[in-house]
Design a protein around this motif. Sequence first.
Motif, PDB file in Angstrom:
ATOM      1  N   ALA A  23     -13.803  -2.050  -3.711  1.00  9.48           N
ATOM      2  CA  ALA A  23     -13.213  -2.799  -4.822  1.00  9.48           C
ATOM      3  C   ALA A  23     -12.701  -4.163  -4.396  1.00  9.48           C
ATOM      4  O   ALA A  23     -12.290  -4.958  -5.245  1.00  9.48           O
ATOM      5  N   GLY A  24     -12.689  -4.453  -3.084  1.00  7.45           N
ATOM      6  CA  GLY A  24     -12.302  -5.768  -2.613  1.00  7.45           C
ATOM      7  C   GLY A  24     -10.905  -5.866  -2.036  1.00  7.45           C
ATOM      8  O   GLY A  24     -10.445  -6.968  -1.739  1.00  7.45           O
ATOM      9  N   GLU A  25     -10.210  -4.740  -1.846  1.00  4.12           N
ATOM     10  CA  GLU A  25      -8.871  -4.786  -1.277  1.00  4.12           C
ATOM     11  C   GLU A  25      -8.932  -5.067   0.227  1.00  4.12           C
ATOM     12  O   GLU A  25      -9.899  -4.708   0.902  1.00  4.12           O
ATOM     13  N   SER A  26      -7.903  -5.685   0.738  1.00  4.81           N
ATOM     14  CA  SER A  26      -7.824  -5.963   2.169  1.00  4.81           C
ATOM     15  C   SER A  26      -7.351  -4.727   2.913  1.00  4.81           C
ATOM     16  O   SER A  26      -6.808  -3.780   2.323  1.00  4.81           O
ATOM     17  N   MET A  27      -7.545  -4.732   4.243  1.00  3.84           N
ATOM     18  CA  MET A  27      -7.109  -3.600   5.052  1.00  3.84           C
ATOM     19  C   MET A  27      -5.590  -3.464   5.038  1.00  3.84           C
ATOM     20  O   MET A  27      -5.062  -2.346   5.087  1.00  3.84           O
ATOM     21  N   SER A  28      -4.879  -4.588   4.965  1.00  4.93           N
ATOM     22  CA  SER A  28      -3.420  -4.522   4.895  1.00  4.93           C
ATOM     23  C   SER A  28      -2.960  -3.854   3.610  1.00  4.93           C
ATOM     24  O   SER A  28      -2.036  -3.038   3.604  1.00  4.93           O
ATOM     25  N   SER A  29      -3.620  -4.197   2.494  1.00  2.00           N
ATOM     26  CA  SER A  29      -3.265  -3.591   1.215  1.00  2.00           C
ATOM     27  C   SER A  29      -3.573  -2.094   1.203  1.00  2.00           C
ATOM     28  O   SER A  29      -2.786  -1.284   0.695  1.00  2.00           O
ATOM     29  N   ILE A  30      -4.706  -1.714   1.798  1.00  2.00           N
ATOM     30  CA  ILE A  30      -5.054  -0.296   1.856  1.00  2.00           C
ATOM     31  C   ILE A  30      -4.067   0.450   2.745  1.00  2.00           C
ATOM     32  O   ILE A  30      -3.654   1.579   2.448  1.00  2.00           O
ATOM     33  N   GLY A  31      -3.671  -0.174   3.858  1.00  2.00           N
ATOM     34  CA  GLY A  31      -2.709   0.467   4.747  1.00  2.00           C
ATOM     35  C   GLY A  31      -1.370   0.700   4.078  1.00  2.00           C
ATOM     36  O   GLY A  31      -0.736   1.742   4.279  1.00  2.00           O
ATOM     37  N   ARG A  32      -0.920  -0.265   3.272  1.00  2.00           N
ATOM     38  CA  ARG A  32       0.349  -0.092   2.551  1.00  2.00           C
ATOM     39  C   ARG A  32       0.267   1.053   1.564  1.00  2.00           C
ATOM     40  O   ARG A  32       1.279   1.706   1.275  1.00  2.00           O
ATOM     41  N   ARG A  33      -0.908   1.308   1.023  1.00  2.00           N
ATOM     42  CA  ARG A  33      -1.074   2.426   0.090  1.00  2.00           C
ATOM     43  C   ARG A  33      -0.742   3.749   0.771  1.00  2.00           C
ATOM     44  O   ARG A  33      -0.176   4.666   0.156  1.00  2.00           O
ATOM     45  N   PHE A  34      -1.057   3.871   2.059  1.00  2.00           N
ATOM     46  CA  PHE A  34      -0.789   5.099   2.804  1.00  2.00           C
ATOM     47  C   PHE A  34       0.430   4.955   3.712  1.00  2.00           C
ATOM     48  O   PHE A  34       0.631   5.786   4.590  1.00  2.00           O
ATOM     49  N   ASP A  35       1.214   3.911   3.503  1.00  2.00           N
ATOM     50  CA  ASP A  35       2.408   3.657   4.302  1.00  2.00           C
ATOM     51  C   ASP A  35       2.068   3.556   5.783  1.00  2.00           C
ATOM     52  O   ASP A  35       2.741   4.120   6.654  1.00  2.00           O
ATOM     53  N   ARG A  36       1.003   2.826   6.077  1.00  2.00           N
ATOM     54  CA  ARG A  36       0.550   2.644   7.446  1.00  2.00           C
ATOM     55  C   ARG A  36       0.121   1.197   7.642  1.00  2.00           C
ATOM     56  O   ARG A  36       0.026   0.424   6.686  1.00  2.00           O
ATOM     57  N   GLU A  37      -0.167   0.856   8.897  1.00  3.65           N
ATOM     58  CA  GLU A  37      -0.637  -0.483   9.196  1.00  3.65           C
ATOM     59  C   GLU A  37      -2.141  -0.570   8.946  1.00  3.65           C
ATOM     60  O   GLU A  37      -2.790   0.404   8.563  1.00  3.65           O
ATOM     61  N   SER A  38      -2.680  -1.768   9.185  1.00  4.61           N
ATOM     62  CA  SER A  38      -4.102  -1.982   8.917  1.00  4.61           C
ATOM     63  C   SER A  38      -4.994  -1.428  10.019  1.00  4.61           C
ATOM     64  O   SER A  38      -6.174  -1.163   9.784  1.00  4.61           O
ATOM     65  N   SER A  39      -4.456  -1.230  11.240  1.00  4.25           N
ATOM     66  CA  SER A  39      -5.301  -0.777  12.350  1.00  4.25           C
ATOM     67  C   SER A  39      -5.903   0.614  12.122  1.00  4.25           C
ATOM     68  O   SER A  39      -7.084   0.821  12.443  1.00  4.25           O
ATOM     69  N   PRO A  40      -5.158   1.604  11.572  1.00  6.26           N
ATOM     70  CA  PRO A  40      -5.819   2.882  11.287  1.00  6.26           C
ATOM     71  C   PRO A  40      -6.923   2.759  10.237  1.00  6.26           C
ATOM     72  O   PRO A  40      -7.923   3.485  10.298  1.00  6.26           O
ATOM     73  N   VAL A  41      -6.750   1.863   9.293  1.00  6.78           N
ATOM     74  CA  VAL A  41      -7.803   1.646   8.289  1.00  6.78           C
ATOM     75  C   VAL A  41      -9.033   1.037   8.952  1.00  6.78           C
ATOM     76  O   VAL A  41     -10.176   1.393   8.641  1.00  6.78           O
ATOM     77  N   PHE A  42      -8.796   0.120   9.878  1.00  7.32           N
ATOM     78  CA  PHE A  42      -9.920  -0.498  10.607  1.00  7.32           C
ATOM     79  C   PHE A  42     -10.701   0.546  11.392  1.00  7.32           C
ATOM     80  O   PHE A  42     -11.937   0.455  11.498  1.00  7.32           O
TER      81      PHE A  42
END
Length: 293
Positions: A23-42
């Motif tokens: 949908a175009g969300e950034s990794m930082s935004s996705i990480g905040r959804r799970f209360d985590r940083e962007s590195s686990p999303v990466f």
Amino acid sequence: MKQRRRIYYSAAQRAEIWDRWKAGESMSSIGRRFDRESSPVFSVLSPTGGIRPPDWKRASQALSLVEREEISSGLNTRCSLRGIARMLGRSPSTISREVLRNGGPDRYRAARSDQTAWDRALRPKRCKVACRPGLARTVSNKLRRNWSPEQIACWLKRTWPGELHNQMSHEIIYRSLFIQIRGVLKKELLEHLRARRTLRRSRRATLKRNGLGRIKDAVSVSERPASVEDCEVKCHWEGDLIGGSRNSYVATLVERRSRYVMLVSLERRSTITPLIGKLSGSGVPARPGRRGF
């Protein structure tokens, strides 16, 4: 040195990550959804280069885990293979092959057999670039010359018309670059792409969609009055912002008629900084005939 705790995502969470990434969300935004940083999303997105892997589904004619448990239970009660086949509504040859390929009647286990079946079904087809080393070298050489994948695909089509085995689409080139587990095109070739990204981004991914990257309360140049064109009216100022090292910023103000320049030191750039009281700094007259910014 304290080791970081490894973060695991469930199947539902991984599906949501891929949906949000598409949908175009950034990794930082996705990480905040799970209360985590962007590195686990990466770590979820990077193995396949930001390209969503296909969802593996069990074929309708394949044995299910429930059926394998029934087979295991029937073998424990010394039931014959034909009897198990009649109970499951399957062919006796299907049950026989299932039992023999997974250790025989004495060593058959339902969970292990089901996992082995999933592993056996993973037969990735080698891509065209991997099957043709000469074509891979040609693509690599073009990428090193800063050709885009679209240009390479068109060049191959014009060079070998009608020879599909010597052609490939730009999508295959992108996938071979982003999905490094294919082991076809080297990762260093990513630096020759125009965007120089290491992950495939969604077409919907843009900062401007969320209002970022835009000037607030901006006024279009087309809305300026006609009197500013000839620079004859006094007290018409042009401003610009110069960013330096260590987050230092300087605002420049130029009087359009006299070319009088004023430099104002700013504390930050994130908010509108009041300039009143700071305009007492030294003004430096610009060179004669110098235009504005």
